[in-house]
Design an enzyme around this catalytic site. Sequence first.
Site, PDB file in Angstrom:
ATOM      1  N   ARG A  12       1.369   0.269   0.930  1.00 48.19           N
ATOM      2  CA  ARG A  12       2.597  -0.397   0.076  1.00 48.19           C
ATOM      3  C   ARG A  12       1.930  -1.031  -1.126  1.00 48.19           C
ATOM      4  NH1 ARG A  12       5.599   2.509   2.255  1.00 48.19           N
ATOM      5  NH2 ARG A  12       7.718   1.742   3.011  1.00 48.19           N
ATOM      6  N   GLY A  14       1.477   0.441  -4.051  1.00 46.91           N
ATOM      7  CA  GLY A  14       1.983   0.850  -5.387  1.00 46.91           C
ATOM      8  C   GLY A  14       0.964   1.953  -5.910  1.00 46.91           C
ATOM      9  N   LYS A  15       0.209   2.466  -4.947  1.00 43.49           N
ATOM     10  CA  LYS A  15      -0.685   3.775  -5.476  1.00 43.49           C
ATOM     11  C   LYS A  15       0.169   4.883  -5.805  1.00 43.49           C
ATOM     12  CE  LYS A  15      -2.102   4.375  -1.117  1.00 43.49           C
ATOM     13  NZ  LYS A  15      -1.227   3.526  -0.335  1.00 43.49           N
ATOM     14  N   SER A  16       0.966   5.393  -4.997  1.00 38.81           N
ATOM     15  CA  SER A  16       1.843   6.550  -5.383  1.00 38.81           C
ATOM     16  C   SER A  16       2.705   6.230  -6.679  1.00 38.81           C
ATOM     17  CB  SER A  16       2.794   6.903  -4.312  1.00 38.81           C
ATOM     18  OG  SER A  16       1.951   7.236  -3.071  1.00 38.81           O
ATOM     19  N   HIS A  50       9.806   9.132  -1.257  1.00 39.74           N
ATOM     20  CA  HIS A  50       9.054   9.654  -2.436  1.00 39.74           C
ATOM     21  C   HIS A  50       9.797  10.510  -3.288  1.00 39.74           C
ATOM     22  CE1 HIS A  50       5.487   7.113  -1.969  1.00 39.74           C
ATOM     23  NE2 HIS A  50       5.254   7.594  -0.568  1.00 39.74           N
TER      24      HIS A  50
END
Lengths: 181, 181, 181
Positions: A12, A14-16, A50
Site C-alpha cells: 500500500r 502507491g507502487k501500482s 486494481h
Amino acid sequence: MTALTLITGGSRSGKSAFAQQMAERIHAPRLFLATCPHIDPEMDGRILRHQRDRQGKGWQTIEEPLRLADVLRCRPADEIVLVDCLTLWIGNLMHEAEQQGHEMSEDQIAAFAEELCRAACERRQRQGRVILVSNEVGLGIVPDNPASRRFRDLTGRCNQVVAAAADEVFLVCCGIPMQFK
Amino acid sequence: MTALTLITGGSRSGKSAFAQQMAERIHAPRLFLATCPHIDPEMDGRILRHQRDRQGKGWQTIEEPLRLADVLRCRPADEIVLVDCLTLWIGNLMHEAEQQGHEMSEDQIAAFAEELCRAACERRQRQGRVILVSNEVGLGIVPDNPASRRFRDLTGRCNQVVAAAADEVFLVCCGIPMQFK
Amino acid sequence: MTALTLITGGSRSGKSAFAQQMAERIHAPRLFLATCPHIDPEMDGRILRHQRDRQGKGWQTIEEPLRLADVLRCRPADEIVLVDCLTLWIGNLMHEAEQQGHEMSEDQIAAFAEELCRAACERRQRQGRVILVSNEVGLGIVPDNPASRRFRDLTGRCNQVVAAAADEVFLVCCGIPMQFK
C-alpha cells in the site's frame, strides 16, 4: 532509450498507481499483465480494485501467473507492458515447484528473473517498454516460518537481478516515487 | 510557507526525536498531541520515555486518541502542533469501529486523513504549523492474520493521503532524515 | 578521511556484497569479522555462501560473536575490517544477557555501540578503516512476541548510535546503494 523500469516499495505504498500513471503518460497500446492468482476473496477484492483503477484508460488485461517471459515475447512490438507484480509471480513459482516435489532455490529464481529481463530488453529494439512492479518484503523482523524466510530470500534476490538489468529503478513510499537508479 | 510536515520511518528509527527537534527549532508555543492509549506497561514505558525527552523544552501535552482534527481546530493560531503518531491513531479508530460492530474501510480512513489534513492546512493562514509522525509498516512479509493486514492497508493508504497534502515529507532511517518531498 | 562506514538495508538487499566490493576497492589487508553463530544448518548455509563470495580475494576471516571492539583494537593498524553484521551481534549480546539472568536494555546496547564506534574511530589516526553491516528490521508490522519487539528496539537504537558516529551511511535496496550521510 528506457526499455525496462523496476518499481518497488512496501505494501500500500502507491507502487501500482505510480506504475499505471507512468504507463498512461506514454502514447502506446497498454497491456496489464496480472500475476495474481484467484485464491481467496481478499485477493479478488484487490484484483477488482486494481481493475477499477484501470477502467476506461485503454488497458488490455492478461492474467499469467508463471510464464511472463513467454508473454513478453509474443506481444506486439510497440506495446507498453506493465507486470504487477513480481512477488506474486515468485509465490506462484514457489508453489509450482512445491507441487513438483522440490523447493525453488535462489539460483533458480535468479535464472527466471534473468530470462524475464532478457525478454523485456529484447523489446528495446522495437520501441517496446516494460514496467515491472515488485515489493520490498525484507525490512521487518526475520519471519519465524521457513517458507516465509525462503520467500523473502527469493524476492530479495529477484529484485537485485531485475534492478541490475533495469534502466531505471524507483522506490515508492507514501505514494511518492524516489528514483535511485 | 510550510504548514504541514509528514515524518515517517520504521520503528526506533529516530522519527519522534527528529520531529521534536524540528519543532524546537521554531520560535512558537509547542503542543504535543499524543495519540497513544494507556493499554499496557510496555506502552506506558514508551510514553514516559518520550515525556522525559520533552521535559523542560516548553511543551504542553494533550492526549487525544481519536478526534485529532477537532483538537487542531480549537488550538491557538500561532501554535506548533506535533502529532505522535498516526499509526496509533489508526489503531484507535479501528478499535472504535470494531466496538461499534463494523470494520473500518480504506475509504473511511482516507476520509479521516483528509479531514485531518484540512484542519492542519487551515492553520496556514494563521501561521500555525502541524508536524505529523507516522510509521512504515508495509515492508515486511505479509502478516498471517487479517487484522494486521487490514492495519497495514489502512496505514499505507493514510500515509499516501497525508503525503499528498503535506508540504514536506521525510523518511527517517538510522536517525537520519531523508526529505523526499 | 573516512574511518567508519555503516551499510544497512533489508534482508537479501545486497548489503554484504556492496560492503565487500567497497572493501575490495581499497588497497589494504582485509579482515572479515563474522558475528554469525553456528546455530543451525540454515545459518551455516549463509556462512558458506558468504565465504564462497570472498574466496581468492585476499580476505582473512575471524569469528567473534560478542567482543567486536576488542578485536578492532588488537588488529594491525592499516587493515580494513568488515563487520558482518551488527544485528547478529545484537542477538548474541541479548542471548548472553539472558544466560546471565537479565534483559539487555536500550541504554546498554547504546553503550556497546558507542564503544564499538570509539574502537573503530581510533583506527583513523592509523589509516585503518571499518565497515559495519547492519539490517533494517523495523519497517514491518509490530511483532506479536516481546523478544522480537525488544530485538527491533535494540537494533533501531544501535543503528542510530552507529549512524551518528559514522562518516558515511548507505541504505542498500535491490542491490543499489543510496548514500544518505
